[in-house]
Motif scaffolding. Structure first.
Motif, mmCIF file in Angstrom:
data_model
loop_
_atom_site.group_PDB
_atom_site.id
_atom_site.type_symbol
_atom_site.label_atom_id
_atom_site.label_comp_id
_atom_site.label_asym_id
_atom_site.label_seq_id
_atom_site.Cartn_x
_atom_site.Cartn_y
_atom_site.Cartn_z
ATOM 1 N N GLU A 87 0.833 -1.208 0.000
ATOM 2 C CA GLU A 87 0.000 0.000 0.000
ATOM 3 C C GLU A 87 0.865 1.254 0.000
ATOM 4 O OE1 GLU A 87 -2.078 2.538 -0.362
ATOM 5 O OE2 GLU A 87 -3.296 0.817 -0.945
ATOM 6 N N PRO A 88 1.047 1.875 -1.165
ATOM 7 C CA PRO A 88 1.974 2.996 -1.206
ATOM 8 C C PRO A 88 1.519 4.194 -0.389
ATOM 9 C CG PRO A 88 0.848 2.755 -3.316
ATOM 10 C CD PRO A 88 0.458 1.584 -2.480
ATOM 11 N N MET A 89 0.208 4.367 -0.192
ATOM 12 C CA MET A 89 -0.246 5.573 0.507
ATOM 13 C C MET A 89 0.126 5.530 1.979
ATOM 14 S SD MET A 89 -1.339 8.346 -0.442
ATOM 15 C CE MET A 89 -1.641 9.858 0.453
ATOM 16 N N THR A 90 0.094 4.337 2.598
ATOM 17 C CA THR A 90 0.407 4.288 4.013
ATOM 18 C C THR A 90 1.913 4.272 4.259
ATOM 19 O OG1 THR A 90 0.205 1.897 3.945
ATOM 20 C CG2 THR A 90 -1.713 3.094 4.679
ATOM 21 N N SER A 91 2.688 4.053 3.200
ATOM 22 C CA SER A 91 4.134 4.016 3.377
ATOM 23 C C SER A 91 4.772 5.379 3.131
ATOM 24 C CB SER A 91 4.773 3.002 2.426
ATOM 25 O OG SER A 91 4.066 1.802 2.419
ATOM 26 N N PRO A 143 3.827 -5.589 -4.528
ATOM 27 C CA PRO A 143 3.828 -4.156 -4.866
ATOM 28 C C PRO A 143 2.750 -3.760 -5.867
ATOM 29 C CG PRO A 143 5.594 -5.263 -6.025
ATOM 30 C CD PRO A 143 4.990 -6.280 -5.091
ATOM 31 N N THR A 144 2.149 -4.728 -6.556
ATOM 32 C CA THR A 144 1.172 -4.364 -7.585
ATOM 33 C C THR A 144 -0.233 -4.864 -7.271
ATOM 34 O OG1 THR A 144 1.683 -6.368 -8.853
ATOM 35 C CG2 THR A 144 2.903 -4.382 -9.415
ATOM 36 N N THR A 145 -0.407 -5.477 -6.104
ATOM 37 C CA THR A 145 -1.679 -6.133 -5.812
ATOM 38 C C THR A 145 -2.852 -5.157 -5.720
ATOM 39 O OG1 THR A 145 -0.497 -7.863 -4.695
ATOM 40 C CG2 THR A 145 -2.815 -7.693 -4.172
ATOM 41 N N PHE A 171 -0.332 12.501 -6.364
ATOM 42 C CA PHE A 171 0.029 11.436 -7.306
ATOM 43 C C PHE A 171 -1.066 10.366 -7.333
ATOM 44 C CE2 PHE A 171 3.979 13.422 -6.199
ATOM 45 C CZ PHE A 171 4.766 13.329 -7.335
ATOM 46 N N SER A 172 -1.208 9.709 -8.475
ATOM 47 C CA SER A 172 -2.144 8.589 -8.573
ATOM 48 C C SER A 172 -1.534 7.361 -7.907
ATOM 49 C CB SER A 172 -2.435 8.284 -10.034
ATOM 50 O OG SER A 172 -1.277 7.739 -10.640
ATOM 51 N N GLY A 173 -2.353 6.319 -7.698
ATOM 52 C CA GLY A 173 -1.880 5.108 -7.030
ATOM 53 C C GLY A 173 -0.663 4.492 -7.709
ATOM 54 N N GLY A 174 -0.714 4.404 -9.030
ATOM 55 C CA GLY A 174 0.392 3.809 -9.771
ATOM 56 C C GLY A 174 1.657 4.655 -9.663
ATOM 57 N N MET A 175 1.497 5.988 -9.678
ATOM 58 C CA MET A 175 2.666 6.866 -9.557
ATOM 59 C C MET A 175 3.253 6.788 -8.154
ATOM 60 S SD MET A 175 1.383 10.192 -11.573
ATOM 61 C CE MET A 175 2.856 11.091 -11.987
ATOM 62 N N ARG A 176 2.389 6.706 -7.142
ATOM 63 C CA ARG A 176 2.883 6.595 -5.762
ATOM 64 C C ARG A 176 3.730 5.341 -5.613
ATOM 65 N NH1 ARG A 176 -2.678 7.102 -3.355
ATOM 66 N NH2 ARG A 176 -3.124 9.238 -3.940
ATOM 67 N N THR A 200 -3.398 -2.583 -15.913
ATOM 68 C CA THR A 200 -2.575 -1.813 -16.857
ATOM 69 C C THR A 200 -1.458 -1.079 -16.102
ATOM 70 O OG1 THR A 200 -4.028 0.107 -16.728
ATOM 71 C CG2 THR A 200 -4.468 -1.459 -18.489
ATOM 72 N N ILE A 201 -1.764 -0.634 -14.883
ATOM 73 C CA ILE A 201 -0.763 0.040 -14.052
ATOM 74 C C ILE A 201 0.267 -0.995 -13.581
ATOM 75 C CG2 ILE A 201 -0.416 1.488 -12.008
ATOM 76 C CD1 ILE A 201 -2.308 2.752 -14.016
ATOM 77 N N GLN A 202 -0.212 -2.177 -13.234
ATOM 78 C CA GLN A 202 0.676 -3.255 -12.807
ATOM 79 C C GLN A 202 1.686 -3.587 -13.906
ATOM 80 O OE1 GLN A 202 -0.457 -7.106 -10.763
ATOM 81 N NE2 GLN A 202 -0.484 -7.844 -12.843
ATOM 82 N N ALA A 203 1.197 -3.671 -15.147
ATOM 83 C CA ALA A 203 2.079 -3.998 -16.268
ATOM 84 C C ALA A 203 3.219 -2.983 -16.360
ATOM 85 C CB ALA A 203 1.281 -4.031 -17.571
ATOM 86 N N ARG A 204 2.866 -1.706 -16.145
ATOM 87 C CA ARG A 204 3.864 -0.632 -16.222
ATOM 88 C C ARG A 204 4.883 -0.748 -15.074
ATOM 89 N NH1 ARG A 204 6.964 2.416 -18.689
ATOM 90 N NH2 ARG A 204 6.963 4.650 -18.346
#
Lengths: 343, 344
Positions: free
Chosen positions: B103-107, B186-188, B160-165, B193-197
Motif C-alpha cells: 500500500e503505497p499511501m500508508t508508506s 507491490p502491484t496487488t 500522485f495517482s496510485g500507480g505513480m505513488r 494496466t498500471i501493474q504492467a507498467r
C-alpha cells in the motif's frame, strides 16, 4: 421479441463534489450516457479499471445511488421513474453480491438469521418454510446445514462469499449484480466461487451483471462483455471476439496487461503498455476520452467524440481508428500491434 | 569479504512464531531459500502461507509486531541478520536492502513532498548534502519514469495517482543503489494496466543496475512475467523451489499444479471450466498432520501423506516437498503438457 431482463438507456450518474469557489457547483461525471441490455438468464460482463464507473452502474441499477438522468427498466418495470419508497418491492427481483465478504455480512447475525432476513422482508413464508429454504440454499452453495447456527467470523473468505451468494439468491431474483465477487478471495478459492455462480445460475435462471476488472474472469463467466473507460462504454460484444480481436485500443491494452502464467509465452508476446495516467473525471479529455493514453491517437481524436462502429464478429467499438488513419473498418486492433512493435 | 559464488541473501531453517490465545503459533516453519546476485526470485503463496512474514523476519521487522524468530539464519552478503542489533540493521535497511510494500499511501508521509522524503533517505544513508540529495531524488524519480521529475519532486503524495505513488516508493527504495530490493505484493492493489507498467519499470531497473530482487506475490501470472526462480509456500513451509521455466513447464508439487489449474486464464486456454482446489487454506492454529496440503490434495495417499512430516527434497529440477513426488511426475507433467499444447 421478449422483454429484456435489464435495459439501461442513456444512464448518467454525477457526484456533487463541492463548489469552485465562485458559486458554481463542480460535478464528477462518473457514468456518462451508458446503455446496456441483459436478456433473462444471461450474464453480461462489465469490465474496466478503478474509476471507470463500472461499480457505479451496478449501484445505480439497484438505485443504491440515484442516477442523474437516464432510464433503468427491470423486466418492463421502470426502476428509475418510481418514488424511492417503491424501490424496496423491486429489490425482491434484483439483488447484489459485494466484493468484500468481510464487510458485507452483519457480524452479529448467525448464518441462519442472515439468510432468513431477505425471506422475512420479501415473502410471507411461514417460519417452517423459511427454515426449509435456508437448508436448501445452504446445500446449493456447498455449505453444511450445521453451519446455520454459526457466525460470519467463523468462516473463511470463500465460505463467507458463499453465504453472501446464498443471501442474494434465496429469493430467486431475476437479476443479480455481482460486484467483483472473487477479487478479495484467495487464488485457490476464486474458481470454486466462479463455478458455484455458474451452477446456481443454471438452477435459478437469474440474469447476472458481472462487474469485474479481470477480463479472464469475465470471459469465463459471460458470453457478452462491455468494456468501460472513464464513465463510458468503449467496446462491447461477444466475449470471445473482444478477447481475441479487440476493436478498441483500450480493450487491447487491458487484455495484454493480464499476465499469463507461462513464462515462455510471455516472453514471446508483445505487450501494449499504457503510458501516462488516468485523467480526472472532473476534467475529462475532449473528443475521445482515451486519447491521452492511446498509442494510436490522431488529431481527430481530440476534436470529435468517436462514433460507434460495428466490429467484425459482433458488437461495437467507439474508436476513430475504424474510419480514419489506418482505417481498421471494423477489424481487430491486433493488426496494428503486430505491424508496430510497442514497448 | 564478498564471494561472487555465495548467494546475496541466504535464508536457512528460519522459524518465526507469533503469540495467540492458544500459545505461540509457528507461521514460518523451517524456511530455506536463497537469492543470488543479479537474480529475481519470486515467493508465491496465498494468505497465511508465511511469505510476507519470512521477508519481515529477514529484515528484523517481526519483533516490533510481537513476533519472534526462534531459530534459523538470514545471511545478507555473508553477514548474519538474525540477532543483529537494530542500530546495525538500520544501516542495512534502506541502504543495501531497499523495500516496497503493497500500500503505497500508508508508506509515504502525507506531510512531506516526495522529493523531501527521498532526499531524507539519501542524506541519512549516504551523508549527501541537501542539494545533492535533492538532485538524487529527481534522478531516481526520472528513472522510474515520473514525467517532469524536477517539478513533481516538490509535490505531495496525495497529488500522485496510485500507480505513480508506487513508482515513487520504488524510487525511494532504489535511491541508495541497494544490492537487494524486496517487494511485497507491490502491484496487488493496482489496476492491471498500471501493474504492467510497474513490472516493466522494475525489470528495467534490475537489468540496468544488476541488483537482486525478492518479489512476493500471490499471482502466478506476475511470477511468470518477472521471476527467474520461484519459491512456492503453503502452510508456513516451502513446498517447491525451481527455476521459472521448469516450474511452469512441469510443476512438481500438486499445490503448484492446482494453483495453475485454478487460474481463469489457463482454463480459458483449454476451453474448460477452471479446476478449483477444494477446501480452504490451512491455518496456523491447526496445521494438518503430515503433508499440510494433503486434506486438499487430489493425489493424496493417506497412508503416505497424512501422518509423518514430509521433507523438502531435491530432484533434477529443484526442490519439492511431496511424499508422492516420484509417483506423480507423470500425472502432473501431463497436465502441463496439455497446457503448453493448447497454449501453442
Amino acid at each position: 421479441m421478449t422483454e429484456p431482463c435489464l435495459q439501461v438507456d442513456d444512464l448518467h450518474v454525477k457526484y456533487d463534489v463541492g463548489s469552485t469557489g465562485f458559486g458554481r457547483r463542480r460535478w464528477l461525471h462518473a457514468v456518462n450516457g451508458v446503455s446496456l441490455r441483459i436478456e433473462p438468464g444471461e450474464t453480461l460482463g462489465l469490465v474496466g479499471e478503478s474509476g471507470s464507473g463500472k461499480s457505479t452502474i451496478g449501484l445505480a441499477v439497484l438505485r443504491l445511488i440515484e442516477p442523474f438522468s437516464g432510464r433503468v427498466r427491470l423486466g418492463g418495470a421502470d426502476v428509475t421513474g418510481i418514488p424511492r419508497s417503491g424501490v424496496r418491492s423491486l429489490r425482491r427481483r434484483m439483488q447484489m453480491v459485494f466484493q468484500d465478504p468481510y464487510s458485507s455480512l452483519n457480524p452479529s447475525m448467525t448464518i441462519e438469521q442472515l439468510l432468513q432476513e431477505p425471506l422475512q422482508i420479501h415473502t410471507d413464508l411461514s417460519r417452517g418454510d423459511r427454515q426449509a429454504k435456508v437448508a436448501q440454499i445452504l446445500e446449493a452453495v456447498g455449505l453444511h446445514a450445521g453451519y446455520a447456527v454459526r457466525y460470519p467470523h467463523e468462516f473463511s473468505g470463500g465460505q463467507r462469499q458463499r453465504v453472501a451468494i446464498a443471501r442474494a439468491m434465496i429469493i430467486r431474483p431475476e437479476l443479480v449484480v455481482l460486484d467483483e465477487p472473487v477479487s478479495a478471495l484467495d487464488v485457490s478459492t476464486q474458481s470454486q466461487i466462479l463455478n458455484l455462480l455458474k451452477a446456481i445460475q443454471d438452477q435459478s435462471g437469474s440474469a447476472f451483471l458481472l462487474v469485474a476488472h479481470d477480463l479472464a474472469v469475465v470471459r469465463l463467466m459471460s458470453p457478452r462483455v462491455a468494456v468501460m473507460y472513464l464513465g463510458e462504454i468503449v467496446e462491447e460484444g461477444p466475449s470471445g471476439r473482444v478477447y481475441d480481436n479487440p476493436g478498441h485500443p483500450y480493450s487491447a491494452a487491458l487484455i495484454s496487461a493480464i499476465p499469463f502464467p507461462d513464462p515462455v509465452r510471455q516472453r514471446a508476446s508483445g505487450r501494449l503498455i499504457l503510458r501516462g495516467e488516468l485523467p480526472s473525471l472532473l476534467d475529462p479529455p475532449s473528443g475521445c476520452r482515451f486519447r491521452t493514453r492511446c498509442p494510436f491517437a490522431m488529431d481527430i481524436c481530440a476534436a470529435e467524440a468517436p462514433p460507434r462502429v460495428p466490429i467484425e464478429g459482433g458488437g461495437v467499438a467507439a474508436c476513430h481508428l475504424h474510419a480514419h488513419g489506418p482505417r481498421l473498418a471494423g477489424g481487430s486492433v491486433r493488426s496494428l500491434l503486430t505491424a508496430r512493435v510497442l514497448s | 569479504m564478498d564471494h561472487a559464488k555465495e548467494p546475496l541473501l541466504e535464508i536457512r531453517d528460519l522459524v518465526v512464531q507469533f503469540p495467540s490465545q492458544s500459545g505461540w503459533l509457528t507461521v514460518v516453519d523451517h524456511v530455506s531459500f536463497s537469492v543470488g546476485r543479479n537474480d529475481i526470485v519470486c515467493v508465491v503463496g496465498e494468505s497465511g502461507s508465511g511469505k510476507s512474514v519470512t521477508m519481515q523476519a529477514a529484515l528484523g521487522l517481526v519483533q516490533p509486531k510481537g513476533g519472534r524468530v526462534t531459530s534459523g539464519s538470514v545471511k545478507f552478503a555473508g553477514q548474519e541478520l538474525v540477532g543483529m542489533p537494530n542500530r546495525q540493521l538500520n544501516r542495512i535497511r534502506g541502504n543495501d536492502v531497499g523495500f516496497i510494500f503493497q500500500e503505497p499511501m500508508t508508506s509515504l508521509n502525507p506531510a512531506y513532498t516526495v522529493g523531501d522524503q527521498i532526499a531524507e533517505v539519501v542524506r541519512r544513508h549516504r551523508g549527501l548534502s541537501r542539494r545533492d540529495a535533492w538532485k538524487r531524488a529527481i534522478e531516481v524519480l526520472d528513472r522510474v519514469h515520473i514525467a517532469s521529475a524536477a517539478s513533481r519532486a516538490g509535490d505531495y503524495p496525495h497529488q500522485f495517482s496510485g500507480g505513480m505513488r508506487q513508482r515513487v516508493m520504488i524510487a525511494m527504495a532504489i535511491a541508495c543503489d541497494p544490492r537487494l530490493l524486496i517487494a511485497d505484493e507491490p502491484t496487488t492493489a493496482l489496476d492491471v494496466t498500471i501493474q504492467a507498467r510497474i513490472l516493466q519499470v522494475l525489470e528495467e531497473l534490475q537489468r540496468e543496475s544488476g541488483m537482486s530482487v525478492l518479489f512476493i506475490t500471490h499471482d502466478l501470472g506476475v511470477v511468470a512475467e518477472i521471476a527467474r526462480s520461484v519459491v512456492v509456500m503453503y502452510g508456513a513451509q516451502v513446498v517447491e523451489n525451481a527455476p521459472v521455466d521448469e516450474l511452469f513447464r512441469s510443476p512438481r508439487h500438486p499445490y503448484t499444479n492446482g494453483l495453475l489449474e485454478a487460474m481463469p486464464q489457463v482454463a480459458l486456454d483449454r476451453g474448460q471450466a477452471p479446476v478449483p482446489i477444494p477446501g480452504v487454506v490451512a491455518q496456523a492454529h491447526a496445521w494438518p498432520q503430515g503433508c499440510r496440503f494433503h486434506p486438499r490434495c487430489g493425489f493424496c495417499e493417506p497412508s503416505v501423506c497424512a501422518s509423518a512430516p514430509v521433507a523438502l527434497i531435491a530432484d533434477d529440477h529443484g526442490l519439492v516437498r511431496c511424499a508422492r513426488s516420484s509417483d506423480l511426475r507423470l500425472a502432473l507433467g501431463q497436465a502441463a503438457t496439455e497446457r503448453s499444447v493448447s497454449a501453442a
